[in-house]
Write an enzyme that holds these catalytic residues in place. Structure first.
Site, PDB file in Angstrom:
ATOM      1  N   CYS A 108       1.044  -1.095  -0.107  1.00  0.00           N
ATOM      2  CA  CYS A 108       0.029   0.178   0.027  1.00  0.00           C
ATOM      3  C   CYS A 108       0.929   1.369  -0.022  1.00  0.00           C
ATOM      4  CB  CYS A 108      -0.757  -0.109   1.271  1.00  0.00           C
ATOM      5  SG  CYS A 108      -1.973   1.416   1.412  1.00  0.00           S
TER       6      CYS A 108
ATOM      7  N   HIS B 117      -9.056  -3.472  -2.470  1.00  0.00           N
ATOM      8  CA  HIS B 117      -8.133  -2.852  -1.595  1.00  0.00           C
ATOM      9  C   HIS B 117      -8.561  -1.357  -1.529  1.00  0.00           C
ATOM     10  CE1 HIS B 117      -3.812  -2.130  -0.286  1.00  0.00           C
ATOM     11  NE2 HIS B 117      -4.163  -0.913  -0.527  1.00  0.00           N
ATOM     12  N   GLU B 118      -8.672  -0.696  -2.646  1.00  0.00           N
ATOM     13  CA  GLU B 118      -9.162   0.682  -2.720  1.00  0.00           C
ATOM     14  C   GLU B 118     -10.452   1.020  -2.126  1.00  0.00           C
ATOM     15  OE1 GLU B 118      -5.517   0.596  -4.140  1.00  0.00           O
ATOM     16  OE2 GLU B 118      -6.621   2.345  -3.334  1.00  0.00           O
TER      17      GLU B 118
ATOM     18  N   HIS C 231     -10.011   1.515   1.459  1.00  0.00           N
ATOM     19  CA  HIS C 231      -9.667   2.775   2.118  1.00  0.00           C
ATOM     20  C   HIS C 231     -10.706   3.769   2.228  1.00  0.00           C
ATOM     21  CE1 HIS C 231      -5.262   2.127   1.936  1.00  0.00           C
ATOM     22  NE2 HIS C 231      -5.196   2.060   0.610  1.00  0.00           N
TER      23      HIS C 231
HETATM   24  C1  LIG Z   1       4.075  -7.180  -0.036  1.00  0.00           C
HETATM   25  N1  LIG Z   1       4.075  -7.904  -1.151  1.00  0.00           N
HETATM   26  C2  LIG Z   1       3.931  -7.232  -2.339  1.00  0.00           C
HETATM   27  O1  LIG Z   1       3.489  -6.048  -2.398  1.00  0.00           O
HETATM   28  C3  LIG Z   1       3.732  -7.957  -3.523  1.00  0.00           C
HETATM   29  C4  LIG Z   1       4.740  -8.759  -3.748  1.00  0.00           C
HETATM   30  C5  LIG Z   1       4.841  -9.637  -4.957  1.00  0.00           C
HETATM   31  C6  LIG Z   1       3.840  -9.663  -5.749  1.00  0.00           C
HETATM   32  C7  LIG Z   1       2.427  -9.053  -5.482  1.00  0.00           C
HETATM   33  C8  LIG Z   1       1.343  -8.849  -6.328  1.00  0.00           C
HETATM   34  C9  LIG Z   1       2.750  -7.921  -4.188  1.00  0.00           C
HETATM   35  N2  LIG Z   1       1.636  -7.339  -3.796  1.00  0.00           N
HETATM   36  C10 LIG Z   1       1.129  -6.147  -4.451  1.00  0.00           C
HETATM   37  N3  LIG Z   1       1.691  -5.685  -5.513  1.00  0.00           N
HETATM   38  C11 LIG Z   1       1.290  -4.837  -6.408  1.00  0.00           C
HETATM   39  N4  LIG Z   1       2.093  -4.090  -7.246  1.00  0.00           N
HETATM   40  C12 LIG Z   1       2.939  -4.806  -7.992  1.00  0.00           C
HETATM   41  C13 LIG Z   1       3.845  -4.170  -8.795  1.00  0.00           C
HETATM   42  N5  LIG Z   1       3.251  -3.097  -9.495  1.00  0.00           N
HETATM   43  C14 LIG Z   1       4.151  -2.474 -10.421  1.00  0.00           C
HETATM   44  C15 LIG Z   1       5.605  -2.211 -10.056  1.00  0.00           C
HETATM   45  C16 LIG Z   1       6.560  -1.365 -10.939  1.00  0.00           C
HETATM   46  C17 LIG Z   1       6.047  -0.952 -12.240  1.00  0.00           C
HETATM   47  C18 LIG Z   1       4.673  -1.161 -12.516  1.00  0.00           C
HETATM   48  C19 LIG Z   1       3.981  -1.705 -11.547  1.00  0.00           C
HETATM   49 CL1  LIG Z   1       1.806  -1.931 -11.953  1.00  0.00          CL
HETATM   50  C20 LIG Z   1       2.641  -2.113  -8.746  1.00  0.00           C
HETATM   51  C21 LIG Z   1       1.363  -2.962  -7.972  1.00  0.00           C
HETATM   52  N6  LIG Z   1       0.395  -3.775  -5.842  1.00  0.00           N
HETATM   53  C22 LIG Z   1      -0.402  -4.439  -4.814  1.00  0.00           C
HETATM   54  N7  LIG Z   1      -1.446  -3.750  -4.377  1.00  0.00           N
HETATM   55  C23 LIG Z   1      -2.352  -4.310  -3.363  1.00  0.00           C
HETATM   56  S1  LIG Z   1      -3.904  -3.968  -4.054  1.00  0.00           S
HETATM   57  C24 LIG Z   1      -3.503  -2.386  -4.442  1.00  0.00           C
HETATM   58  C25 LIG Z   1      -1.984  -2.712  -5.238  1.00  0.00           C
HETATM   59  C26 LIG Z   1      -1.074  -1.508  -5.159  1.00  0.00           C
HETATM   60  O2  LIG Z   1      -1.304  -0.545  -6.169  1.00  0.00           O
HETATM   61  N8  LIG Z   1      -0.403  -1.221  -4.218  1.00  0.00           N
HETATM   62  C27 LIG Z   1       0.419  -0.229  -3.981  1.00  0.00           C
HETATM   63  N9  LIG Z   1       0.232  -5.354  -3.713  1.00  0.00           N
HETATM   64 NI    NI Z   2      -3.549   1.118  -0.386  1.00  0.00          NI
END
Ligand SMILES: CNC(=O)c1cccc(C)c1Nc1nc(N2CCN(c3ccccc3Cl)CC2)nc(N2CSC[C@H]2C(=O)NC)n1
Ligand code: NI
EC number: 3.5.1.88
Length: 183
Positions: free
Chosen positions: A110, A153-154, A157
């Site tokens: 997050c 998730h959103e 929030h």
């Molecule tokens: C702790 N382990 C982890 O974070 C985690 C660990 C492994 C896999 C996952 C899948 C995990 N989990 C997770 N990974 C993401 N991203 C993967 C990378 N990506 C991204 C990164 C770089 C460029 C473009 C992009 Cl697209 C951005 C988004 N996003 C979210 N969430 C939870 S739902 C809302 C969303 C969110 O936007 N969070 C800021 N969770």
């Molecule tokens: Ni969040």
């Protein structure tokens, strides 16, 4: 432009409040905010821009994360089949959901949480979400898989709920019955 300094972190009261619904049709201000939120997500996913402005990558962001307790959220990403999910939504509501659960195998991150919180976040596997989009059109989305998790998730929030509120405290990696991992 929105940068990380605009994003409030854990402990800020806006993150645990229930946000207010916004008037429809959207005010110019609310529509502009949704546009800025989508642009932030695009910037955060662009290697050069993210490096230049030190942005953390996200696929979703909600107005409370900007200290604004309004029911406004933005989602922007392409799924593994290249389907684009790009939405600026007002007053989203999950109107129905599956009994089955799902969770991201990698856990959740997050933008308002500057630490790794280990554990599975059990969520509804499938949801039907109703909302109003940036052009004041009603939206009715049936979601499953990764998109379903991101939207939940959103929406959380907007109700003052953080992803770690769902993690089992005694066994963070406990797999709830009939829950499926999303790789
Ligand atoms: C702790 N382990 C982890 O974070 C985690 C660990 C492994 C896999 C996952 C899948 C995990 N989990 C997770 N990974 C993401 N991203 C993967 C990378 N990506 C991204 C990164 C770089 C460029 C473009 C992009 Cl697209 C951005 C988004 N996003 C979210 N969430 C939870 S739902 C809302 C969303 C969110 O936007 N969070 C800021 N969770
Ligand atoms: Ni969040």
């Amino acid at each position: 432009m929105i940068t990380m300094k605009d994003i409030v972190r854990e402990g800020h009261p806006a993150l645990t409040k229930v946000s207010q619904e916004v008037d429809i049709p959207l005010s110019h201000e609310d529509k502009a905010l949704l546009e800025e939120m989508i642009q932030f997500l695009k910037n955060s996913q662009n290697e050069e821009v993210a490096a230049k402005y030190n942005l953390r990558a996200g696929v979703g962001i909600a107005a409370p994360q900007l200290g604004i307790n309004k029911k406004l959220m933005a989602i922007h990403f392409e799924d593994e089949n290249g389907k684009l999910y790009s939405y600026g939504l007002a007053n989203p509501k999950i109107v129905s959901h599956s009994v089955g659960k799902a969770y991201l195998a990698g856990g959740e991150g997050c933008l308002s949480v500057d630490r790794q919180v280990e554990g599975y976040v059990p969520r509804h596997a499938r949801i039907t979400l109703k909302a109003t989009d940036m052009d004041n059109n009603p939206v009715n989305l049936r979601l499953k898989g990764y998109p379903s998790i991101v939207f939940q998730h959103e929406v959380d929030h907007l109700n003052g709920i953080m992803f770690y509120d769902h993690i089992n405290k005694d066994d963070p990696f406990e797999v709830p019955d009939n829950a499926r991992p999303i790789e």
